[in-house]
Design a protein around this motif. Structure first.
Motif, mmCIF file in Angstrom:
data_model
loop_
_atom_site.group_PDB
_atom_site.id
_atom_site.type_symbol
_atom_site.label_atom_id
_atom_site.label_comp_id
_atom_site.label_asym_id
_atom_site.label_seq_id
_atom_site.Cartn_x
_atom_site.Cartn_y
_atom_site.Cartn_z
ATOM 1 N N GLY A 26 39.951 -4.800 18.215
ATOM 2 C CA GLY A 26 40.880 -4.147 19.134
ATOM 3 C C GLY A 26 41.378 -2.825 18.566
ATOM 4 N N ALA A 27 41.700 -2.834 17.269
ATOM 5 C CA ALA A 27 42.181 -1.614 16.622
ATOM 6 C C ALA A 27 41.087 -0.553 16.593
ATOM 7 N N HIS A 28 39.855 -1.012 16.356
ATOM 8 C CA HIS A 28 38.729 -0.073 16.346
ATOM 9 C C HIS A 28 38.572 0.588 17.714
ATOM 10 N N LEU A 29 38.649 -0.232 18.777
ATOM 11 C CA LEU A 29 38.471 0.305 20.123
ATOM 12 C C LEU A 29 39.612 1.259 20.495
ATOM 13 N N THR A 30 40.796 0.973 20.001
ATOM 14 C CA THR A 30 41.948 1.826 20.312
ATOM 15 C C THR A 30 41.842 3.176 19.603
ATOM 16 N N ASP A 31 41.468 3.113 18.329
ATOM 17 C CA ASP A 31 41.479 4.337 17.517
ATOM 18 C C ASP A 31 40.184 5.131 17.603
ATOM 19 N N HIS A 214 29.043 3.110 19.508
ATOM 20 C CA HIS A 214 30.115 3.251 18.529
ATOM 21 C C HIS A 214 29.606 3.475 17.116
ATOM 22 N N VAL A 215 28.290 3.405 16.900
ATOM 23 C CA VAL A 215 27.752 3.704 15.571
ATOM 24 C C VAL A 215 27.730 5.211 15.319
ATOM 25 N N PRO A 216 27.001 6.007 16.152
ATOM 26 C CA PRO A 216 27.074 7.461 15.924
ATOM 27 C C PRO A 216 28.270 8.105 16.613
ATOM 28 N N GLY A 217 28.869 7.440 17.601
ATOM 29 C CA GLY A 217 29.942 8.050 18.395
ATOM 30 C C GLY A 217 29.367 8.833 19.567
ATOM 31 N N ASN A 218 30.267 9.304 20.437
ATOM 32 C CA ASN A 218 29.828 9.995 21.646
ATOM 33 C C ASN A 218 29.159 11.330 21.334
ATOM 34 N N PRO A 235 41.982 10.028 19.569
ATOM 35 C CA PRO A 235 41.817 8.570 19.615
ATOM 36 C C PRO A 235 41.500 8.129 21.043
ATOM 37 N N PHE A 236 40.674 7.104 21.163
ATOM 38 C CA PHE A 236 40.244 6.649 22.495
ATOM 39 C C PHE A 236 41.450 6.337 23.375
ATOM 40 N N HIS A 237 42.410 5.625 22.769
ATOM 41 C CA HIS A 237 43.630 5.334 23.509
ATOM 42 C C HIS A 237 44.762 6.159 22.952
ATOM 43 N N PRO A 238 45.570 6.856 23.730
ATOM 44 C CA PRO A 238 45.595 6.829 25.195
ATOM 45 C C PRO A 238 44.770 7.924 25.867
ATOM 46 N N TYR A 239 44.170 8.822 25.071
ATOM 47 C CA TYR A 239 43.589 10.026 25.679
ATOM 48 C C TYR A 239 42.433 9.722 26.630
ATOM 49 N N ILE A 240 41.472 8.954 26.150
ATOM 50 C CA ILE A 240 40.292 8.711 26.988
ATOM 51 C C ILE A 240 40.582 7.632 28.023
ATOM 52 N N THR A 241 41.383 6.639 27.649
ATOM 53 C CA THR A 241 41.692 5.589 28.633
ATOM 54 C C THR A 241 42.370 6.182 29.869
ATOM 55 N N ILE A 242 43.322 7.091 29.661
ATOM 56 C CA ILE A 242 44.029 7.655 30.827
ATOM 57 C C ILE A 242 43.096 8.549 31.644
ATOM 58 N N LYS A 243 42.237 9.281 30.938
ATOM 59 C CA LYS A 243 41.310 10.176 31.644
ATOM 60 C C LYS A 243 40.284 9.361 32.443
ATOM 61 N N ASP A 244 39.765 8.305 31.814
ATOM 62 C CA ASP A 244 38.819 7.426 32.514
ATOM 63 C C ASP A 244 39.478 6.762 33.725
ATOM 64 N N THR A 245 40.752 6.383 33.557
ATOM 65 C CA THR A 245 41.464 5.752 34.672
ATOM 66 C C THR A 245 41.602 6.727 35.833
ATOM 67 N N PHE A 246 41.950 7.966 35.515
ATOM 68 C CA PHE A 246 42.082 8.984 36.561
ATOM 69 C C PHE A 246 40.749 9.157 37.308
ATOM 70 N N ALA A 247 39.657 9.285 36.546
ATOM 71 C CA ALA A 247 38.349 9.474 37.182
ATOM 72 C C ALA A 247 37.958 8.240 37.995
ATOM 73 N N LEU A 248 38.264 7.063 37.453
ATOM 74 C CA LEU A 248 37.934 5.823 38.158
ATOM 75 C C LEU A 248 38.664 5.750 39.497
ATOM 76 N N LEU A 249 39.929 6.178 39.497
ATOM 77 C CA LEU A 249 40.700 6.131 40.743
ATOM 78 C C LEU A 249 40.097 7.081 41.786
ATOM 79 N N MET A 250 39.660 8.254 41.346
ATOM 80 C CA MET A 250 39.008 9.183 42.275
ATOM 81 C C MET A 250 37.750 8.525 42.858
#
Lengths: 419, 262
Positions: A26-31, A214-218, A235-250
């Protein structure tokens, strides 16, 4: 924060994490350090996960009411539409969800093609992705058969008959696939069984796809290797999670537009006619997302040749990382390849259109030209352009777009616009 | 800006292909007439009076040959449909004789219909319907509107599209000329003629009026959820737009901590 540094704060958490390091995960996915310059084309990975889960959840509910029998399937779908509480909503989400899933996966694949995400060191991510795509096509095809309408039946007949093109054993294989001497009740039963199985296989591959990512990264729009973590990453959270959420809602707004206001526009009206083995529809066409491959299949006068080219059109993608000879990943810095990229997009769209038209006259000629170009793009354009092209100067890092060689601020600005 | 040119070329060609697709689908038959249906569009609703009249046309004309096996009489009283009263629905159902059974003696018996019964089929089976109609199957009407390209417009057009065949077209016995039918030949004779039904609300029963009413009824039969779907859709999309706005603002705030635009 590196993965190894993580220790749960609570005693219970530490006890559990020592036995199963879920909290470390969980920590890995967050950071997880992610390039900060990812554009919205990068949000489709999250959108695809949403699509898969939506299909699984709605599919499980539909399976509670659906009857996989040649005499009852069509009526059971109407039962879902009319008598099951919100059955119409669940079914329309599921049927349009398939189209939205493919829309998203095509954007995801073409993003990878533009920014060179399939290249070293991300070949395995690419190959797992293609396996997912293959399974998606199988699941979608079998799912389309389940309502047992005219297009279901005749689509199944056309596609399963492809296997009869295999020399010597073709006929036996087709009969074995059918479980009968034509598409019939046993075929419907096994398609239902497999249609229920495949999404879970996809889910497993999605886990591997993300693990391999997650081995080489994006990759990123500039296509350069970056230090992680650094000032080029967030860090993936909150920066990418919020951006992905915005795009998902669109994305969900578009999705809801189809579900509520034109739920049948992406399907074929013939599929509201119950399957009839004695009446062949005037034009048998697959769903829109399979049309380019259907065009390739029909552009070859020989049946076996058509089948080989159709499967070849997908399998050639598996060796793409080795056909592309360019050291530069992102097409932003590849002026020649960029032109060919858009021609290729055009070619695939044209093939899709030809797939919907009858295979005759000018349509057949254009389908053949499109097929030849499709393969030429991979076999000739990619290796040759990669070797001959003079690429534009590449920035050293995302934060400092300093150009190697002749520094031209105007060019840098132009590149930033493109990104 | 070469790339830009190729991109715009791409859009132009896509547009041309899309428009020629429309031309192609026209085929040999005439493009269906366009009717301004009340149930089209984002907030479209059925015209209740038209649905009730349409049901009358279906019952008195269509139902002698066409089945509607996925509908039940109770559907006629449900919200979003013709919305007949409970008494009316019971009376409509009771006017048909349903074969039920077997009873405790193992015998089949007939009884008056109940609202929970499915619409009664005019024929005992598909083969009987084909035999009684000159070798042509009168299609089940439950989802007919969804089963034809052009939907409601197409059904309406066929109902008003009967005319004498043009010179040079010869028709077999029991085959009729219809300019909107795919292939122009149809085995159903023109089902509507002026005043073939008598509307209780005083509406003049012209062919055009009856065609519109029965098409409205068939459109509801194919999509009984349409009104609820439209209503829910508007709410869902408004909700999503509000949520998207909030998430967008949160995203802007969060990303203001780094020097990158989102």
């Amino acid at each position: 924060m590196s993965d190894h540094d993580y220790t749960p704060k609570s005693k219970a958490g530490k006890w559990f994490n020592d036995r199963l390091p879920l909290l470390t995960l969980g920590a890995h996915l967050t950071d997880y350090p992610t390039p900060k310059n990812l554009n919205y084309w990068w949000t489709f990975g999250g959108i695809l996960t949403f699509c898969l889960l939506t299909q699984i959840i709605t599919g499980i509910v539909l399976a509670m009411h659906y009857v996989a029998h040649a005499d009852l399937a069509f009526a059971s779908v109407e039962h879902i539409m009319r008598d099951v509480n919100y059955g119409w909503l669940i079914r329309y989400i599921h049927s349009n969800g398939a189209s939205m899933f493919f829309l998203a996966v095509y954007i995801h694949i073409f993003r990878s093609l533009f920014y060179g995400s399939y290249k070293s060191p991300r070949e395995v991510i690419w190959i797992i992705g293609l396996l997912i795509y293959l399974l998606m096509m199988a699941a979608a095809f079998m799912g389309y058969v389940l309502p047992w309408g005219q297009m279901s039946f005749w689509g199944a007949t056309v596609i399963t008959n492809l296997f009869s093109a295999i020399p010597l054993v073709g006929e036996s294989i087709t009969t074995w696939l059918w479980g009968a001497y034509s598409v019939d009740n046993p075929t419907l039963n096994r398609f239902f069984s497999l249609h229920y199985l495949i999404p879970f296989l996809i889910l497993g591959l999605v886990v591997l796809h993300i693990w391999a990512l997650h081995v080489p990264g994006n990759n990123n729009p500039v296509g350069i290797d970056i230090k992680k973590p650094s000032k080029d990453t967030v860090p993936f959270h909150p920066y990418i999670t919020i951006k992905d959420t915005f795009a998902l809602l669109m994305f969900m707004i578009v999705f809801a537009g189809f579900v509520f206001f034109s739920p049948n526009v992406l399907g074929h009206s013939d599929n509201y006619i119950p399957a009839n083995p004695l009446v062949t529809p005037a034009h048998i066409v697959p769903e829109w997302y399979l049309l380019p491959f259907y065009a390739i299949l029909r552009s070859v006068p020989d049946k076996l040749g058509g089948v080989i080219l159709m499967f070849g059109a997908i399998f050639i993608l598996f060796v793409l990382p080795w056909l592309d000879t360019s050291k530069v990943r992102s097409a932003v810095f590849r002026p020649i390849y960029r032109q060919f990229y858009w021609i290729f997009v055009l070619d695939v769209l044209m093939l899709g259109y030809m797939g919907a038209m009858p295979a005759e006259g000018i349509y057949l000629v254009l389908a053949r030209v499109g097929t030849i170009y499709y393969f030429a793009h991979f076999i000739i354009v990619m290796p040759v352009v990669g070797l001959l092209e003079k690429t534009d100067p590449i920035p050293m890092s995302i934060s400092e777009p300093v150009l190697t060689g002749g520094a031209d601020p105007a060019l840098a600005r132009k590149d930033n616009e493109k990104i | 800006m070469k790339r830009f040119n190729i991109k715009s070329l791409l859009f132009i060609i896509t547009f041309l292909l899309a428009s020629s697709a429309k031309l192609h689908s026209a085929g040999e038959s005439t493009e269906p007439l366009k009717v301004d249906w009340s149930f089209k569009g984002v907030t479209g609703k059925f015209d209740r009076a038209s649905l009730q009249r349409g049901f009358q046309v279906y019952k008195e004309v269509c139902s002698s040959c066409h089945s509607m096996q996925y509908l039940s009489y109770r559907n006629l009283g449900e919200p979003g449909g013709p919305e007949f009263s409970e008494q009316e629905v019971k009376a409509i159902a009771a006017s048909v004789e349903i074969t039920d059974g077997p009873d405790d003696q193992g015998e089949m018996f007939t009884r008056p219909g109940r609202p929970a019964d499915k619409f009664k089929n005019p024929y005992p089976n598909v083969k009987a319907s084909i035999a009684a109609n000159g070798g042509a199957y009168p299609p089940d009407m439950s989802v007919l509107v969804k089963a034809r390209p052009g939907g409601s417009n197409y059904i309406y057009s066929v109902l008003v599209g009967y005319e004498d065949p043009p010179a040079g077209v010869t028709l077999d016995d029991g085959v009729y000329y219809n300019k909107y039918m795919i292939g122009n030949k149809i085995k159903m004779s023109s089902p509507l003629s002026d005043d073939i039904v008598e509307y209780s609300d005083g509406t003049q029963a012209t062919v055009d009026q009856m065609a519109k009413d029965v098409t409205t009824f068939l459109s509801w039969a194919a999509e009984p959820e349409l009104e609820e779907r439209h209503r829910t859709g508007v709410k869902v999309i408004i909700y999503l737009i509000l949520l998207t706005t909030l998430v967008y603002l949160s995203m802007k705030k969060i990303w203001s901590r780094v020097d990158t635009e989102v």
